[in-house]
Scaffold this motif. Structure first.
Motif, PDB file in Angstrom:
ATOM      1  N   ASP A  38       0.856  -1.184   0.000  1.00  0.00           N
ATOM      2  CA  ASP A  38       0.000   0.000   0.000  1.00  0.00           C
ATOM      3  C   ASP A  38       0.889   1.229   0.000  1.00  0.00           C
ATOM      4  O   ASP A  38       1.736   1.388   0.875  1.00  0.00           O
ATOM      5  N   ASP A  39       0.736   2.130  -0.983  1.00  0.00           N
ATOM      6  CA  ASP A  39       1.593   3.300  -1.051  1.00  0.00           C
ATOM      7  C   ASP A  39       1.131   4.421  -0.139  1.00  0.00           C
ATOM      8  O   ASP A  39       1.726   5.478  -0.097  1.00  0.00           O
ATOM      9  N   GLN A  40       0.071   4.203   0.621  1.00  0.00           N
ATOM     10  CA  GLN A  40      -0.375   5.199   1.589  1.00  0.00           C
ATOM     11  C   GLN A  40       0.440   5.042   2.872  1.00  0.00           C
ATOM     12  O   GLN A  40       0.394   4.014   3.527  1.00  0.00           O
ATOM     13  N   ALA A  41       1.216   6.069   3.192  1.00  0.00           N
ATOM     14  CA  ALA A  41       2.062   5.986   4.377  1.00  0.00           C
ATOM     15  C   ALA A  41       1.219   6.110   5.634  1.00  0.00           C
ATOM     16  O   ALA A  41       0.342   6.947   5.729  1.00  0.00           O
ATOM     17  N   SER A  42       1.506   5.233   6.596  1.00  0.00           N
ATOM     18  CA  SER A  42       0.817   5.338   7.873  1.00  0.00           C
ATOM     19  C   SER A  42       1.584   6.289   8.768  1.00  0.00           C
ATOM     20  O   SER A  42       2.796   6.420   8.676  1.00  0.00           O
ATOM     21  N   ALA A  43       0.865   6.986   9.625  1.00  0.00           N
ATOM     22  CA  ALA A  43       1.496   7.940  10.523  1.00  0.00           C
ATOM     23  C   ALA A  43       2.198   7.191  11.641  1.00  0.00           C
ATOM     24  O   ALA A  43       1.894   6.036  11.923  1.00  0.00           O
ATOM     25  N   PRO A  44       3.193   7.810  12.301  1.00  0.00           N
ATOM     26  CA  PRO A  44       3.833   7.154  13.438  1.00  0.00           C
ATOM     27  C   PRO A  44       2.832   6.905  14.542  1.00  0.00           C
ATOM     28  O   PRO A  44       1.796   7.554  14.629  1.00  0.00           O
ATOM     29  N   ASP A  45       3.154   5.921  15.386  1.00  0.00           N
ATOM     30  CA  ASP A  45       2.282   5.587  16.496  1.00  0.00           C
ATOM     31  C   ASP A  45       2.398   6.686  17.530  1.00  0.00           C
ATOM     32  O   ASP A  45       3.242   6.624  18.417  1.00  0.00           O
ATOM     33  N   GLY A  46       1.540   7.678  17.456  1.00  0.00           N
ATOM     34  CA  GLY A  46       1.628   8.805  18.358  1.00  0.00           C
ATOM     35  C   GLY A  46       2.575   9.858  17.824  1.00  0.00           C
ATOM     36  O   GLY A  46       3.265   9.647  16.822  1.00  0.00           O
ATOM     37  N   PRO A  47       2.621  11.016  18.487  1.00  0.00           N
ATOM     38  CA  PRO A  47       3.475  12.107  17.994  1.00  0.00           C
ATOM     39  C   PRO A  47       4.957  11.789  18.141  1.00  0.00           C
ATOM     40  O   PRO A  47       5.368  11.025  19.016  1.00  0.00           O
ATOM     41  N   ARG A  48       5.740  12.385  17.272  1.00  0.00           N
ATOM     42  CA  ARG A  48       7.195  12.319  17.363  1.00  0.00           C
ATOM     43  C   ARG A  48       7.758  13.722  17.177  1.00  0.00           C
ATOM     44  O   ARG A  48       7.191  14.536  16.457  1.00  0.00           O
ATOM     45  N   VAL A  49       8.893  13.958  17.825  1.00  0.00           N
ATOM     46  CA  VAL A  49       9.492  15.282  17.825  1.00  0.00           C
ATOM     47  C   VAL A  49      10.897  15.208  17.243  1.00  0.00           C
ATOM     48  O   VAL A  49      11.704  14.369  17.663  1.00  0.00           O
ATOM     49  N   ALA A  50      11.170  16.068  16.257  1.00  0.00           N
ATOM     50  CA  ALA A  50      12.521  16.212  15.728  1.00  0.00           C
ATOM     51  C   ALA A  50      13.215  17.314  16.514  1.00  0.00           C
ATOM     52  O   ALA A  50      12.681  18.416  16.652  1.00  0.00           O
ATOM     53  N   VAL A  51      14.395  17.017  17.029  1.00  0.00           N
ATOM     54  CA  VAL A  51      15.150  17.966  17.840  1.00  0.00           C
ATOM     55  C   VAL A  51      16.501  18.208  17.177  1.00  0.00           C
ATOM     56  O   VAL A  51      17.338  17.297  17.101  1.00  0.00           O
ATOM     57  N   ALA A  52      16.722  19.415  16.679  1.00  0.00           N
ATOM     58  CA  ALA A  52      18.006  19.752  16.076  1.00  0.00           C
ATOM     59  C   ALA A  52      19.028  20.047  17.167  1.00  0.00           C
ATOM     60  O   ALA A  52      18.708  20.634  18.201  1.00  0.00           O
ATOM     61  N   TYR A  53      20.260  19.628  16.922  1.00  0.00           N
ATOM     62  CA  TYR A  53      21.360  19.952  17.825  1.00  0.00           C
ATOM     63  C   TYR A  53      22.597  20.250  16.982  1.00  0.00           C
ATOM     64  O   TYR A  53      22.563  20.100  15.745  1.00  0.00           O
ATOM     65  N   ALA A  54      23.671  20.673  17.601  1.00  0.00           N
ATOM     66  CA  ALA A  54      24.893  21.006  16.873  1.00  0.00           C
ATOM     67  C   ALA A  54      25.539  19.731  16.362  1.00  0.00           C
ATOM     68  O   ALA A  54      26.298  19.074  17.079  1.00  0.00           O
TER      69      ALA A  54
END
Length: 396
Positions: A38-54
């Motif tokens: 199925d080419d429909q992407a499923s969302a992650p299980d619950g929210p996820r956060v991208a955190v940028a760092y150096a």
């Protein structure tokens, strides 16, 4: 558009961006094929956060606040939601790189840009702006969510003169973009889908940032107020001070009220701000309000909640809920320790993001991320991070 072909050209980006430098390509990973077919992407299980760092980007579980993965990259990167509930756009020296939060994987899908700038999500489109060329790349946001082996086809609208700018494509095809050159930025220009000019204004020195309010009313910040585009007309909203710089807009398409940052002292040191600008796009008004003594903020510290309130992580370490019509703080909650203004804008300092009923705040001094309940202000989770957090972006 003036000086270029007014018709946008369609391009398809290769799955592997040849321009990506070794530091990016070496750590990139292709998303796994969907075993179901199925080419429909499923969302992650619950929210996820991208955190940028150096040096890279962390992917953090939005419920437990545990680090799921760590993707090395360049020394300074920025992160923006792609708007598709799956990807985050990581801006690097090579362009716009897509981080798949579902896999997770820092993919080798890169839209080349010599100076990757603003990422705008509006009307089902994800818009990328290259400061080095003033070219605008437009994706169908839903197509980004479904992509597997390569980036979907994009529309590229050629720029005129390079400058640090931003573009927005409206539902009906109107294209609003900033105007400027290497000497400075002066205003905005709006064209129809066929490239003919609808409206233009050069009365916006230092134009920066944008926000889309209810009924697709657009606001842009100036060093002496703001520009409002609505129903084919541009209106200048003057600041009450001789110098009244607005750089960022915190808007929601469900309200005509826009909260904007505001600086009235051109000689002020540091990056903390203590005033807000409030724009009513229906009434076409702009007013400013001062925050209580001891409360400052930066552009990384304000978002709009699902209910329409403005949420601010103040320099006092408290999460403040602000009414967008009056600028009045209606509630305040303990979140992190008090913090000082950064000395450079790139320097790590607290950032805020929200999704659903959860608010995320980073504590750079202690390398932590905090989750608060948007309804009660209660801290529901704290998580230690292996790196000092800078910018954050969240997907549901």
């Amino acid at each position: 558009m003036t000086g270029s072909d007014p018709k946008a050209r369609a391009v398809r980006f290769a799955a592997v961006a040849a321009v990506a430098v070794a530091v990016l390509a070496g750590c990139a990973a292709q998303p796994a094929e969907n075993p179901s077919g199925d080419d429909q992407a499923s969302a992650p299980d619950g929210p996820r956060v991208a955190v940028a760092y150096a040096g890279g980007v962390l992917v953090v579980d939005g419920e437990t606040l545990e680090v799921i993965d760590d993707f090395p990259s360049e020394e300074f990167v920025r992160v923006n939601s792609a708007g598709d509930d799956r990807h985050v756009v990581v801006t690097t020296s090579q362009g716009f790189q897509f981080l798949d939060m579902r896999e997770p994987a820092l993919t080798d899908h890169v839209v080349s840009a010599a100076a990757a700038g603003h990422v705008v999500r509006h009307a089902g489109r994800t818009v990328l702006y290259d400061d080095a060329t003033s070219d605008t790349t437009v994706f169908d946001t839903a197509e980004l969510a479904r992509m597997q082996g390569e980036l979907p086809e994009a529309q590229v609208i050629p720029g005129v003169e390079a400058h640090h700018g931003v573009s927005v494509l409206l539902e009906g095809g109107e294209f609003a973009t900033t105007v400027g050159d290497e000497a400075g930025r002066t205003g905005i220009r709006v064209t129809a889908a066929d490239g003919t000019e609808i409206a233009t204004s050069a009365d916006c020195p230092g134009v920066h940032g944008e926000g889309a309010a209810q009924d697709e009313a657009l606001v842009f910040g100036c060093e002496n107020g703001a520009l409002l585009y609505r129903d084919g007309e541009i209106t200048k909203l003057d600041a009450p001070d001789e110098f009244g710089r607005i750089g960022n807009a915190y808007a929601t398409d469900e309200s005509p009220l826009v909260v904007m940052d505001y600086k009235d002292d051109p000689d002020a040191e540091g990056y903390l701000l203590t005033n807000l600008a409030l724009v009513d796009t229906d009434a076409k008004t702009l007013e400013t309000v001062a925050l209580p003594e001891g409360v400052g903020y930066t552009w990384r510290g304000v978002v709009r909640s699902p209910s329409g309130d403005a949420l601010m992580i103040g320099s006092d370490g408290r999460l403040h809920v602000i009414a967008p019509d009056t600028g009045r703080i209606t509630a305040s909650y303990d979140a992190i320790e008090a913090w000082q203004s950064p000395t450079e804008w790139q320097q790590a300092h607290p950032a805020i993001a929200v999704t659903g009923e959860t608010i995320y705040v980073t504590d750079s001094a202690n390398s932590e991320i905090v989750a608060l309940d948007a309804a009660t202000g209660d801290v529901v989770a704290r998580g230690d991070l292996p790196e000092v957090p800078n910018e954050i972006a969240v997907v549901e």
